[in-house]
Scaffold this motif. Structure first.
Motif, PDB file in Angstrom:
ATOM      1  N   GLY A 111      25.321 117.632  90.472  1.00  0.00           N
ATOM      2  CA  GLY A 111      24.838 118.711  91.329  1.00  0.00           C
ATOM      3  C   GLY A 111      25.420 120.063  90.991  1.00  0.00           C
ATOM      4  O   GLY A 111      24.807 121.104  91.268  1.00  0.00           O
ATOM      5  N   SER A 112      26.599 120.080  90.359  1.00  0.00           N
ATOM      6  CA  SER A 112      27.212 121.350  89.953  1.00  0.00           C
ATOM      7  C   SER A 112      26.780 121.776  88.563  1.00  0.00           C
ATOM      8  O   SER A 112      27.303 122.768  88.032  1.00  0.00           O
ATOM      9  CB  SER A 112      28.738 121.231  90.003  1.00  0.00           C
ATOM     10  N   GLY A 113      25.878 121.027  87.962  1.00  0.00           N
ATOM     11  CA  GLY A 113      25.432 121.341  86.610  1.00  0.00           C
ATOM     12  C   GLY A 113      26.516 121.162  85.567  1.00  0.00           C
ATOM     13  O   GLY A 113      26.514 121.821  84.524  1.00  0.00           O
ATOM     14  N   GLY A 114      27.458 120.250  85.843  1.00  0.00           N
ATOM     15  CA  GLY A 114      28.539 119.986  84.913  1.00  0.00           C
ATOM     16  C   GLY A 114      29.731 120.906  85.067  1.00  0.00           C
ATOM     17  O   GLY A 114      30.726 120.761  84.341  1.00  0.00           O
ATOM     18  N   ALA A 115      29.664 121.867  85.998  1.00  0.00           N
ATOM     19  CA  ALA A 115      30.806 122.760  86.221  1.00  0.00           C
ATOM     20  C   ALA A 115      32.023 121.978  86.693  1.00  0.00           C
ATOM     21  O   ALA A 115      33.162 122.319  86.369  1.00  0.00           O
ATOM     22  CB  ALA A 115      30.441 123.841  87.238  1.00  0.00           C
ATOM     23  N   LEU A 116      31.795 120.938  87.476  1.00  0.00           N
ATOM     24  CA  LEU A 116      32.861 120.024  87.868  1.00  0.00           C
ATOM     25  C   LEU A 116      32.791 118.799  86.959  1.00  0.00           C
ATOM     26  O   LEU A 116      31.747 118.140  86.887  1.00  0.00           O
ATOM     27  CB  LEU A 116      32.719 119.593  89.329  1.00  0.00           C
ATOM     28  N   PRO A 117      33.866 118.464  86.261  1.00  0.00           N
ATOM     29  CA  PRO A 117      33.848 117.302  85.362  1.00  0.00           C
ATOM     30  C   PRO A 117      34.046 115.982  86.099  1.00  0.00           C
ATOM     31  O   PRO A 117      34.414 114.974  85.483  1.00  0.00           O
ATOM     32  CB  PRO A 117      35.020 117.593  84.411  1.00  0.00           C
ATOM     33  N   TYR A 118      33.833 115.975  87.386  1.00  0.00           N
ATOM     34  CA  TYR A 118      33.998 114.797  88.237  1.00  0.00           C
ATOM     35  C   TYR A 118      33.230 115.042  89.531  1.00  0.00           C
ATOM     36  O   TYR A 118      32.716 116.157  89.764  1.00  0.00           O
ATOM     37  CB  TYR A 118      35.481 114.556  88.556  1.00  0.00           C
ATOM     38  N   ASN A 119      33.130 114.035  90.360  1.00  0.00           N
ATOM     39  CA  ASN A 119      32.617 114.192  91.715  1.00  0.00           C
ATOM     40  C   ASN A 119      33.784 114.556  92.639  1.00  0.00           C
ATOM     41  O   ASN A 119      34.786 113.843  92.680  1.00  0.00           O
ATOM     42  CB  ASN A 119      31.959 112.903  92.195  1.00  0.00           C
ATOM     43  N   ALA A 120      33.686 115.675  93.335  1.00  0.00           N
ATOM     44  CA  ALA A 120      34.767 116.100  94.224  1.00  0.00           C
ATOM     45  C   ALA A 120      35.085 114.994  95.224  1.00  0.00           C
ATOM     46  O   ALA A 120      34.186 114.344  95.777  1.00  0.00           O
ATOM     47  CB  ALA A 120      34.380 117.379  94.956  1.00  0.00           C
ATOM     48  N   GLN A 121      36.394 114.790  95.456  1.00  0.00           N
ATOM     49  CA  GLN A 121      36.777 113.721  96.361  1.00  0.00           C
ATOM     50  C   GLN A 121      38.205 113.914  96.862  1.00  0.00           C
ATOM     51  O   GLN A 121      38.992 114.685  96.296  1.00  0.00           O
ATOM     52  CB  GLN A 121      36.692 112.365  95.669  1.00  0.00           C
ATOM     53  N   ALA A 122      38.521 113.207  97.940  1.00  0.00           N
ATOM     54  CA  ALA A 122      39.895 113.036  98.412  1.00  0.00           C
ATOM     55  C   ALA A 122      40.072 111.559  98.737  1.00  0.00           C
ATOM     56  O   ALA A 122      39.269 110.969  99.472  1.00  0.00           O
ATOM     57  CB  ALA A 122      40.169 113.876  99.660  1.00  0.00           C
ATOM     58  N   ASP A 123      41.096 110.962  98.158  1.00  0.00           N
ATOM     59  CA  ASP A 123      41.401 109.546  98.390  1.00  0.00           C
ATOM     60  C   ASP A 123      42.891 109.467  98.733  1.00  0.00           C
ATOM     61  O   ASP A 123      43.736 109.385  97.846  1.00  0.00           O
ATOM     62  CB  ASP A 123      41.075 108.725  97.149  1.00  0.00           C
ATOM     63  N   ILE A 124      43.202 109.532 100.019  1.00  0.00           N
ATOM     64  CA  ILE A 124      44.588 109.646 100.493  1.00  0.00           C
ATOM     65  C   ILE A 124      44.908 108.474 101.405  1.00  0.00           C
ATOM     66  O   ILE A 124      44.145 108.152 102.327  1.00  0.00           O
ATOM     67  CB  ILE A 124      44.792 110.974 101.246  1.00  0.00           C
ATOM     68  N   ASP A 125      46.036 107.825 101.140  1.00  0.00           N
ATOM     69  CA  ASP A 125      46.509 106.698 101.959  1.00  0.00           C
ATOM     70  C   ASP A 125      47.970 106.916 102.323  1.00  0.00           C
ATOM     71  O   ASP A 125      48.695 107.661 101.651  1.00  0.00           O
ATOM     72  CB  ASP A 125      46.355 105.380 101.199  1.00  0.00           C
ATOM     73  N   SER A 126      48.398 106.233 103.370  1.00  0.00           N
ATOM     74  CA  SER A 126      49.783 106.383 103.811  1.00  0.00           C
ATOM     75  C   SER A 126      50.298 105.082 104.394  1.00  0.00           C
ATOM     76  O   SER A 126      49.528 104.184 104.757  1.00  0.00           O
ATOM     77  CB  SER A 126      49.890 107.492 104.864  1.00  0.00           C
ATOM     78  N   ARG A 127      51.631 105.001 104.477  1.00  0.00           N
ATOM     79  CA  ARG A 127      52.309 103.897 105.156  1.00  0.00           C
ATOM     80  C   ARG A 127      53.408 104.500 106.020  1.00  0.00           C
ATOM     81  O   ARG A 127      54.033 105.498 105.652  1.00  0.00           O
ATOM     82  CB  ARG A 127      52.916 102.923 104.150  1.00  0.00           C
ATOM     83  N   ALA A 128      53.640 103.885 107.169  1.00  0.00           N
ATOM     84  CA  ALA A 128      54.709 104.363 108.047  1.00  0.00           C
ATOM     85  C   ALA A 128      55.455 103.176 108.637  1.00  0.00           C
ATOM     86  O   ALA A 128      54.862 102.127 108.921  1.00  0.00           O
ATOM     87  CB  ALA A 128      54.149 105.234 109.169  1.00  0.00           C
ATOM     88  N   LEU A 129      56.759 103.357 108.800  1.00  0.00           N
ATOM     89  CA  LEU A 129      57.612 102.410 109.507  1.00  0.00           C
ATOM     90  C   LEU A 129      58.271 103.156 110.661  1.00  0.00           C
ATOM     91  O   LEU A 129      58.883 104.207 110.460  1.00  0.00           O
ATOM     92  CB  LEU A 129      58.684 101.838 108.583  1.00  0.00           C
ATOM     93  N   THR A 130      58.123 102.604 111.865  1.00  0.00           N
ATOM     94  CA  THR A 130      58.719 103.220 113.048  1.00  0.00           C
ATOM     95  C   THR A 130      59.669 102.233 113.697  1.00  0.00           C
ATOM     96  O   THR A 130      59.273 101.105 114.023  1.00  0.00           O
ATOM     97  CB  THR A 130      57.636 103.636 114.056  1.00  0.00           C
ATOM     98  N   PHE A 131      60.925 102.652 113.872  1.00  0.00           N
ATOM     99  CA  PHE A 131      61.945 101.837 114.525  1.00  0.00           C
ATOM    100  C   PHE A 131      62.252 102.465 115.880  1.00  0.00           C
ATOM    101  O   PHE A 131      62.624 103.647 115.943  1.00  0.00           O
ATOM    102  CB  PHE A 131      63.213 101.771 113.674  1.00  0.00           C
ATOM    103  N   LEU A 132      62.095 101.689 116.949  1.00  0.00           N
ATOM    104  CA  LEU A 132      62.232 102.212 118.300  1.00  0.00           C
ATOM    105  C   LEU A 132      63.184 101.375 119.131  1.00  0.00           C
ATOM    106  O   LEU A 132      63.314 100.165 118.921  1.00  0.00           O
ATOM    107  CB  LEU A 132      60.874 102.247 119.004  1.00  0.00           C
ATOM    108  N   ALA A 133      63.828 102.028 120.084  1.00  0.00           N
ATOM    109  CA  ALA A 133      64.622 101.349 121.104  1.00  0.00           C
ATOM    110  C   ALA A 133      64.244 101.930 122.463  1.00  0.00           C
ATOM    111  O   ALA A 133      63.934 103.126 122.566  1.00  0.00           O
ATOM    112  CB  ALA A 133      66.117 101.517 120.850  1.00  0.00           C
ATOM    113  N   GLN A 134      64.283 101.086 123.479  1.00  0.00           N
ATOM    114  CA  GLN A 134      63.972 101.520 124.845  1.00  0.00           C
ATOM    115  C   GLN A 134      65.070 101.070 125.792  1.00  0.00           C
ATOM    116  O   GLN A 134      65.564  99.937 125.691  1.00  0.00           O
ATOM    117  CB  GLN A 134      62.635 100.936 125.297  1.00  0.00           C
TER     118      GLN A 134
END
Length: 375
Positions: A111-134
């Motif tokens: 769609g960009s006529g080759g101006a972008l050498p890829y398909n625009a994207q975001a592929d973001i992942d995360s991990r979290a550890l939460t330690f709690l006391a009450q």
């Protein structure tokens, strides 16, 4: 009432942040602290969006179809009752994420006529550890707190080039207060989580001419993931009936991902608005084994047009249902389904010089299952 209903009401929150502001995904709740006795749970949810963009002027350029990609969410929680006053918990979840792909339309290679050498994207992942006391203070009051560690990895391919980076765990704090009155199933909990500076290492390939990437070079940078405040409540309103809800504020305004470039800094992501997400629902216990819940969600829209093509929606409305079965052998199984309407958004194709790409009338289906065990 508390034990029989809470599984259903909690699962209706599984997909509550599937289209929350910024890149919020899990909501970072601490409700496992309020489970009775020792308790472990595993949650799996699936979010299937249908987000499509069309040019403001028909035929100006191609449509952008299926931009928001489907994804899975996993979490695990364990709560241990140490004694009458102290309890501790561990939560493992995936608090942040983005899965956006322009396979066609103006931000794609074709769609960009080759101006972008890829398909625009975001592929973001995360991990979290939460330690709690009450700690139970008495007279229904308690305090809770602990530490949360976050690790993030991702790939962004956009108009400035390609960025690929990840991080080790970086840490912040959690603190909160709660009040409970079990005889009417009342609970109000307020939780604050600090911002976390996440340090990334990776590589960058800058787009230096249409269709041409500069050689890959190493890069390191830091991103501040925002502070947040969660307010959760529930109360019995009639025999076997519970009203519940939440409000979550996250300081996404000013969230920025910038790296050094060949001729100056490159701004990959810049969010303009804080977000507040609201939930309100009702749960009903049918008998000793079964309970059901209905919940509605709302988040107000942010800045239009979007500050980035990687955020093609803003705000949301949702409606969800859930059911929970509690077995005589202490197993608790919940299932939920939610229909989400992401807020309309528009994206400028070329600095405002070209017509906007408009994302209207989109939707998403989210479903989840939670398996818990009391011991």
């Amino acid at each position: 009432m508390k034990k029989a209903l809470w599984g259903a009401t909690a699962l209706t929150l599984v997909a509550s942040t599937s289209f929350a502001g910024g890149i919020d995904r899990s909501g970072q709740g601490v409700n496992i602290l309020f489970e009775e006795g020792n308790y472990a749970q595993f949650t799996l949810s699936r979010i299937n969006p249908d987000v499509n963009g069309k040019p403001a002027i028909t035929g100006a350029y191609g449509d952008a179809n299926n931009v928001a990609q489907g994804y899975n969410q996993l979490s695990f929680g364990y709560k241990h009752q140490v004694n009458d006053n102290w309890s501790v918990a561990l939560i493992a979840d995936q608090p942040y994420g983005a899965h956006v792909l322009y396979a066609d339309g103006p931000f794609s290679n074709v769609g960009s006529g080759g101006a972008l050498p890829y398909n625009a994207q975001a592929d973001i992942d995360s991990r979290a550890l939460t330690f709690l006391a009450q700690y139970e203070l008495g007279n229904g009051f308690s305090i809770h707190g602990g530490a949360r560690g976050v690790s993030v990895k991702g790939l962004i391919e956009a108009g400035d080039g390609r960025l690929n980076a990840d991080s080790d765990y970086n840490w912040g704090g959690v603190i909160g207060v709660a009040y409970e009155k079990p005889e009417i199933a009342l609970r109000v909990a307020l939780t604050y989580a600090s911002a976390i500076d996440v340090d990334f290492d990776g590589s960058i390939s800058q787009l230096v001419a249409p269709g041409t990437l500069a050689p890959e070079m190493p890069t390191d940078f830091s991103v501040e993931f925002p502070e947040s405040v969660n307010l959760d409540f529930q109360t019995g309103v009639a025999a076997n009936t519970l009203v519940f809800g939440s409000a979550r504020w996250v300081g996404w305004g000013g969230f920025n991902l910038t790296t050094p470039g060949l001729a100056g800094d490159i701004e990959w992501v810049n969010f303009a608005d804080d977000t507040t997400t609201y939930r309100l629902g009702v749960g009903q216990r049918l008998n000793d084994q079964w309970s059901v819940a209905l919940v509605a969600g709302y988040e107000s829209a942010g800045t239009r047009p979007s500050t980035t093509a990687l955020a093609p929606t803003t705000g949301s409305k949702s409606i969800g249902v859930a059911a929970t079965y509690t077995s005589p052998t202490n197993w608790v199984v919940s299932g939920g389904l939610e229909y989400v309407i992401p807020g309309d958004q528009s994206v400028q194709v070329s600095g405002g010089a070209a017509p906007d790409l408009q994302f209207n009338d989109n939707s998403a289906i989210a479903m989840g299952i939670r398996i818990g065990y009391r011991f």
